[in-house]
Scaffold this motif. Structure first.
Motif, mmCIF file in Angstrom:
data_model
loop_
_atom_site.group_PDB
_atom_site.id
_atom_site.type_symbol
_atom_site.label_atom_id
_atom_site.label_comp_id
_atom_site.label_asym_id
_atom_site.label_seq_id
_atom_site.Cartn_x
_atom_site.Cartn_y
_atom_site.Cartn_z
ATOM 1 N N MET A 101 110.802 24.818 11.046
ATOM 2 C CA MET A 101 111.460 24.710 9.746
ATOM 3 C C MET A 101 111.040 23.454 8.976
ATOM 4 O O MET A 101 111.604 23.164 7.918
ATOM 5 C CB MET A 101 112.981 24.705 9.925
ATOM 6 C CG MET A 101 113.554 26.013 10.432
ATOM 7 S SD MET A 101 113.419 27.304 9.185
ATOM 8 C CE MET A 101 114.662 28.463 9.769
ATOM 9 N N ASP A 102 110.062 22.722 9.494
ATOM 10 C CA ASP A 102 109.661 21.473 8.842
ATOM 11 C C ASP A 102 109.287 21.677 7.383
ATOM 12 O O ASP A 102 109.733 20.929 6.496
ATOM 13 C CB ASP A 102 108.486 20.834 9.591
ATOM 14 C CG ASP A 102 108.901 20.187 10.898
ATOM 15 O OD1 ASP A 102 110.127 20.093 11.144
ATOM 16 O OD2 ASP A 102 108.009 19.790 11.673
ATOM 17 N N ALA A 103 108.455 22.678 7.107
ATOM 18 C CA ALA A 103 107.999 22.897 5.731
ATOM 19 C C ALA A 103 109.162 23.264 4.823
ATOM 20 O O ALA A 103 109.232 22.817 3.665
ATOM 21 C CB ALA A 103 106.930 23.991 5.707
ATOM 22 N N LEU A 104 110.083 24.070 5.339
ATOM 23 C CA LEU A 104 111.247 24.464 4.544
ATOM 24 C C LEU A 104 112.122 23.256 4.223
ATOM 25 O O LEU A 104 112.524 23.047 3.078
ATOM 26 C CB LEU A 104 112.052 25.510 5.306
ATOM 27 C CG LEU A 104 113.368 25.948 4.658
ATOM 28 C CD1 LEU A 104 113.101 26.745 3.393
ATOM 29 C CD2 LEU A 104 114.210 26.761 5.627
ATOM 30 N N ARG A 105 112.422 22.445 5.250
ATOM 31 C CA ARG A 105 113.261 21.265 5.036
ATOM 32 C C ARG A 105 112.626 20.307 4.037
ATOM 33 O O ARG A 105 113.273 19.835 3.105
ATOM 34 C CB ARG A 105 113.505 20.527 6.364
ATOM 35 C CG ARG A 105 114.412 21.246 7.334
ATOM 36 C CD ARG A 105 114.903 20.281 8.417
ATOM 37 N NE ARG A 105 113.819 19.474 8.961
ATOM 38 C CZ ARG A 105 113.043 19.854 9.974
ATOM 39 N NH1 ARG A 105 113.219 21.035 10.542
ATOM 40 N NH2 ARG A 105 112.095 19.059 10.423
ATOM 41 N N GLU A 106 111.340 20.037 4.240
ATOM 42 C CA GLU A 106 110.658 19.100 3.351
ATOM 43 C C GLU A 106 110.613 19.632 1.921
ATOM 44 O O GLU A 106 110.779 18.871 0.966
ATOM 45 C CB GLU A 106 109.246 18.834 3.876
ATOM 46 C CG GLU A 106 109.222 18.063 5.189
ATOM 47 C CD GLU A 106 107.855 18.047 5.836
ATOM 48 O OE1 GLU A 106 106.903 18.583 5.213
ATOM 49 O OE2 GLU A 106 107.740 17.525 6.968
ATOM 50 N N GLY A 107 110.409 20.929 1.780
ATOM 51 C CA GLY A 107 110.374 21.516 0.450
ATOM 52 C C GLY A 107 111.712 21.406 -0.265
ATOM 53 O O GLY A 107 111.774 21.076 -1.459
ATOM 54 N N MET A 108 112.803 21.690 0.456
ATOM 55 C CA MET A 108 114.120 21.597 -0.165
ATOM 56 C C MET A 108 114.472 20.149 -0.503
ATOM 57 O O MET A 108 115.078 19.875 -1.549
ATOM 58 C CB MET A 108 115.171 22.220 0.749
ATOM 59 C CG MET A 108 115.074 23.730 0.860
ATOM 60 S SD MET A 108 116.496 24.499 1.681
ATOM 61 C CE MET A 108 116.358 23.795 3.332
ATOM 62 N N GLU A 109 114.101 19.219 0.372
ATOM 63 C CA GLU A 109 114.369 17.811 0.096
ATOM 64 C C GLU A 109 113.614 17.343 -1.141
ATOM 65 O O GLU A 109 114.176 16.639 -1.997
ATOM 66 C CB GLU A 109 114.013 16.959 1.310
ATOM 67 C CG GLU A 109 115.003 17.110 2.463
ATOM 68 C CD GLU A 109 114.555 16.383 3.722
ATOM 69 O OE1 GLU A 109 113.398 15.899 3.749
ATOM 70 O OE2 GLU A 109 115.356 16.310 4.674
ATOM 71 N N ARG A 110 112.349 17.745 -1.267
ATOM 72 C CA ARG A 110 111.582 17.373 -2.457
ATOM 73 C C ARG A 110 112.208 17.985 -3.709
ATOM 74 O O ARG A 110 112.244 17.357 -4.771
ATOM 75 C CB ARG A 110 110.128 17.842 -2.317
ATOM 76 C CG ARG A 110 109.286 16.973 -1.399
ATOM 77 C CD ARG A 110 107.800 17.236 -1.627
ATOM 78 N NE ARG A 110 107.458 18.633 -1.399
ATOM 79 C CZ ARG A 110 107.078 19.121 -0.220
ATOM 80 N NH1 ARG A 110 107.002 18.330 0.834
ATOM 81 N NH2 ARG A 110 106.767 20.398 -0.087
ATOM 82 N N LEU A 111 112.692 19.205 -3.580
ATOM 83 C CA LEU A 111 113.277 19.894 -4.729
ATOM 84 C C LEU A 111 114.515 19.177 -5.242
ATOM 85 O O LEU A 111 114.641 18.903 -6.442
ATOM 86 C CB LEU A 111 113.620 21.339 -4.350
ATOM 87 C CG LEU A 111 114.223 22.215 -5.447
ATOM 88 C CD1 LEU A 111 113.242 22.384 -6.590
ATOM 89 C CD2 LEU A 111 114.614 23.574 -4.886
ATOM 90 N N ILE A 112 115.455 18.854 -4.353
ATOM 91 C CA ILE A 112 116.693 18.240 -4.830
ATOM 92 C C ILE A 112 116.475 16.776 -5.223
ATOM 93 O O ILE A 112 117.138 16.279 -6.150
ATOM 94 C CB ILE A 112 117.835 18.368 -3.797
ATOM 95 C CG1 ILE A 112 117.529 17.628 -2.504
ATOM 96 C CG2 ILE A 112 118.135 19.831 -3.519
ATOM 97 C CD1 ILE A 112 118.690 17.626 -1.519
#
Length: 276
Positions: A101-112
């Protein structure tokens, strides 16, 4: 606030004493779809659907998934249907802290974080806060530590009398909006934890009406705003919720990203000035 796992993944289980037929019938009736209509959608026959629902015919794994899709059954409950039919779960439930889930977590963190200075957060199916940006942290000023202890819950933080509720100027209108939103999700997901949360927050005391608690058709905005006091001024926000399209994992299917857009120029300017 970085993304955190909301708990260990749990394998779904079929409800005791219920085969796949009654479960499918329950979803069909809840969606208000006739056997004939469902059969037409799924490329089957009303007779076959009837046989499945009464237990006279065991559906194939493919048929269970096809019917679940046409009935818009949530991903977690599709696994439960498969188990009730005697098949293995089709959709994995991967913990958010899993390396996959690394890519998902990093993507959501960058988004918010990229949404700053405006507030944004990530929640799970029961509104536990998995991540939040500095805009959200700003709105939590004055909330007691007891409510900020993990796991944070967005509904509790918003509606609890010691949380944000006393500072929300249009509390009754915003409360009604949130409870209606939860009610729709309970109907969709049949989630007992979500129902328990609904009953908890619905029982919180409601402040006396204020001039901001006006009928929806009298609100001079393009959508219902949350009007909240902060540092001696009133900020107005319109909320938007995003989910993932066609999720193939239970965890991902239950994630939601909520963003708060300034509802007036004064709010936008104030937040931009804070960032300067």
């Amino acid at each position: 606030m970085s993304i955190v796992a909301s708990g260990a993944a749990a394998l779904p289980s079929a409800p005791d004493g219920k085969g796949v037929g009654p479960l499918l019938r329950g979803w069909r009736e809840q969606r208000r779809v006739s056997q004939l209509e469902l059969a037409l959608r799924a490329g089957s026959s009303a007779r076959h659907i009837s046989f499945i629902e009464t237990g006279r015919s065991r559906p194939s794994e493919e048929m269970v998934l096809r019917l679940a899709e046409h009935l818009e059954v949530p991903v977690r409950e599709r696994n439960a249907l498969l188990l009730a039919a005697g098949y293995a779960p089709h959709y994995p439930e991967t913990p958010l802290d899993d390396p996959a889930m690394d890519a998902l977590r990093e993507g959501m963190e960058r988004l918010i974080q990229g949404y700053e200075p405006y507030p944004a957060l990530v929640v799970d199916a029961t509104y536990n806060v998995l991540a939040a940006n500095r805009g959200i942290v700003m709105l939590l000023d004055g909330v007691p530590e007891a409510l900020l202890a993990p796991p944070l819950n967005a509904m509790r933080l918003t509606l609890h009398p010691q949380g944000m509720a006393p500072r929300i100027r249009n509390h009754r209108a915003w409360r009604d909006h949130l409870l209606a939103q939860m009610d729709r999700q309970i109907a969709l997901r049949r989630s007992e934890p979500l129902r328990a949360l609904y009953e908890e927050v619905a029982a919180y005391p409601v402040p006396d009406p204020t001039p901001d608690d006006q009928p929806l058709d009298a609100v001079p905005y393009f959508a219902l705003p949350m009007r909240i006091e902060h540092d001696g001024r009133v900020l107005s926000f319109i909320s938007s919720i995003s989910t993932f399209n066609t999720p193939m994992d239970v965890t991902v299917s239950e994630l939601a990203i909520e963003t708060f857009l300034p509802a007036d120029p004064a709010t936008a300017k104030y937040l931009q000035d804070l960032r300067s």
